[in-house]
Motif scaffolding. Sequence first.
Motif, PDB file in Angstrom:
ATOM      1  N   ARG A  53      41.475  40.444  35.471  1.00  0.00           N
ATOM      2  CA  ARG A  53      41.276  41.704  36.182  1.00  0.00           C
ATOM      3  C   ARG A  53      41.077  41.343  37.637  1.00  0.00           C
ATOM      4  O   ARG A  53      40.327  40.411  37.952  1.00  0.00           O
ATOM      5  N   ILE A  54      41.689  42.065  38.545  1.00  0.00           N
ATOM      6  CA  ILE A  54      41.572  41.758  39.969  1.00  0.00           C
ATOM      7  C   ILE A  54      41.540  43.042  40.778  1.00  0.00           C
ATOM      8  O   ILE A  54      42.200  44.029  40.422  1.00  0.00           O
ATOM      9  N   SER A  55      40.745  43.049  41.816  1.00  0.00           N
ATOM     10  CA  SER A  55      40.664  44.189  42.727  1.00  0.00           C
ATOM     11  C   SER A  55      40.282  43.678  44.105  1.00  0.00           C
ATOM     12  O   SER A  55      39.746  42.572  44.250  1.00  0.00           O
ATOM     13  N   SER A  56      40.570  44.465  45.128  1.00  0.00           N
ATOM     14  CA  SER A  56      40.246  44.089  46.501  1.00  0.00           C
ATOM     15  C   SER A  56      39.300  45.127  47.083  1.00  0.00           C
ATOM     16  O   SER A  56      39.305  46.295  46.683  1.00  0.00           O
ATOM     17  N   LEU A  57      38.481  44.683  48.057  1.00  0.00           N
ATOM     18  CA  LEU A  57      37.519  45.564  48.712  1.00  0.00           C
ATOM     19  C   LEU A  57      37.710  45.481  50.216  1.00  0.00           C
ATOM     20  O   LEU A  57      37.957  44.393  50.767  1.00  0.00           O
ATOM     21  N   ASN A  58      37.579  46.615  50.876  1.00  0.00           N
ATOM     22  CA  ASN A  58      37.636  46.709  52.345  1.00  0.00           C
ATOM     23  C   ASN A  58      38.956  46.228  52.927  1.00  0.00           C
ATOM     24  O   ASN A  58      39.005  45.735  54.055  1.00  0.00           O
ATOM     25  N   CYS A  59      40.040  46.333  52.146  1.00  0.00           N
ATOM     26  CA  CYS A  59      41.361  45.916  52.631  1.00  0.00           C
ATOM     27  C   CYS A  59      42.278  47.102  52.919  1.00  0.00           C
ATOM     28  O   CYS A  59      43.421  46.895  53.333  1.00  0.00           O
ATOM     29  N   GLY A  60      41.795  48.321  52.680  1.00  0.00           N
ATOM     30  CA  GLY A  60      42.644  49.488  52.883  1.00  0.00           C
ATOM     31  C   GLY A  60      43.810  49.479  51.914  1.00  0.00           C
ATOM     32  O   GLY A  60      43.666  49.178  50.729  1.00  0.00           O
ATOM     33  N   GLN A  71      36.074  41.705  53.789  1.00  0.00           N
ATOM     34  CA  GLN A  71      37.247  41.891  52.942  1.00  0.00           C
ATOM     35  C   GLN A  71      37.134  40.909  51.777  1.00  0.00           C
ATOM     36  O   GLN A  71      36.816  39.734  51.980  1.00  0.00           O
ATOM     37  N   ALA A  72      37.376  41.378  50.572  1.00  0.00           N
ATOM     38  CA  ALA A  72      37.077  40.550  49.411  1.00  0.00           C
ATOM     39  C   ALA A  72      38.075  40.769  48.289  1.00  0.00           C
ATOM     40  O   ALA A  72      38.701  41.830  48.180  1.00  0.00           O
ATOM     41  N   LEU A  73      38.202  39.730  47.482  1.00  0.00           N
ATOM     42  CA  LEU A  73      38.919  39.789  46.206  1.00  0.00           C
ATOM     43  C   LEU A  73      37.903  39.535  45.097  1.00  0.00           C
ATOM     44  O   LEU A  73      37.102  38.602  45.185  1.00  0.00           O
TER      45      LEU A  73
END
Length: 543
Positions: A47-54, A118-120
């Motif tokens: 499972r993968i998601s990104s944060l603060n990357c728009g 910005q994060a993964l």
Amino acid sequence: MATFKHISSKNADYGAAEQYLTFEHDEFTMKPTLDGNGRLVLRDDYRISSLNCGEEDFAIACMRSNLKYGKNQKREDVKSHHYIISFDPRDAQDNGLTVDRAQRLGEQFCKEHFPGHQALVCTHPDGHNHSGNIHVHIVINSLRIAEVPLLPYMERPADTREGCKHRCTDAAMEYFKAEVMEMCHRENLYQIDLLHGSKNRVTEREYWAKRKGQAALDKENASQAATGEPLKQTKFETDKEKLRQTIRKALAAAATFDDFSSLLLREGVTVKESRGRLSYLTPDRTKPITARKLGDDFDRAAVLETLTINAQNAARAAETPLPQQEYPRSIKDRLQRGKAAINAPKNDGVQRMVDREAKRAEGKGIGYDRWAAVHNLKQMAATMSVYEESGFSSPEELEATLAAASARLHETTGKLKAVESTLREKKDLQKQLLAYIKTKPARDGLRAQKTEKARRAYREQHESEFIISESAARYFKAQGITKLPASKTLQMEIEQLTKEKNALYNEYREKKENVRELQTVKSNLDKILRREPERGKGRENER
């Protein structure tokens, strides 16, 4: 048993982090696994998601932010931080932990503790060697793109500002570990104490060295088994693991710190203490291994505690009275015997007598004064016994012996300081020599340039290497070194000086203990001779 780990990266390719998280990689070489057509193999489950990357990809968003704030443009800059939360394999079956639930916990942890980055966040269902532990990867850009509130682990105002970088300090790691433990407690997951170290501390480097060494050993054993040769070794052990076993063996057989040091020295291991911390030097190394890198069982507190227990057990076993010696041993023999544990007073040695009048003036009570009276009587008898057994005919002879012992101690101290100074100079020279050797390719490249413009451009491109090279050259000139020594020769000199230093240090400790005990005997004797007239005067008055 959830664990928490941190890795900093200077890799400017942010896409490499996402590629590692989503595609299969060889666990030894860390290279991507390819199929028969040379294409990357996607991981089976994650499972993968990104944060603060728009709406942008993580790598593109990070590079855009770095350009905006002018950060992470140098090779030595830390570009990203990689945090890993590994859960206990039993959590899946016993506590209902799933990949989706672990992913939600990881996203929540990232939002709370790494705001503005910005994060993964990626969760894998299995760990190394198919251990079955669900674990969460949190990869953040080291640059902060928004102003954030001051969190408990932050120490400076810059830690909250937009355009500044994340710092993973010791205090931050303590805070993150405590938060992981709290999260596991809140979610009813298995947990261990992450804040008080471990008895055997295995670093990431040692872990992989053991895995690779075991794989090579298994391969060698398989080839030997195929030819019918007997197997000599089936389990690979790292040098640190062998050192741990040597230390444990010495601890089990020792009752005092001197015994412990002697047993290790027989195995070629020198134990040293500096600023209350222990380190262990093996014959094949010039730099000692600190107890912190081996585990909590090998630090000073744990070693002294084990030695104290061993001494107590030995005292209980020796409670039966021993036959009295036929001849009293001399003070020289007593001083050369094994000393008591350094963290406990000697029971069979002479201790200083107490100045009862001074203690009463300090406000000590009658209970202390009674103890001091009994203590002084015991030490008075012990002092006179040692004085007579040692063959001293007068206090002046004792003073002469003490002066000679102090002179020998001073001489050994001078030799030790001289060797330490020479060793320090040799190590400084080795450091500069290695730095100068590493810059040789850059210096050769400069000589290969044909024009002044090309040399100027080449020098600007390799500015850091030339700064190091010129610094080393200035050091050689200041020391008057016109011909550089060979690295192997210098290394041999350092090893020889290290051995001399260790031998002198052991000699220094013995002579220092000798002087200390002679001083105690002299001090007590002075008190006895000074107080005898007073006691005689009291007895006359009683008559």
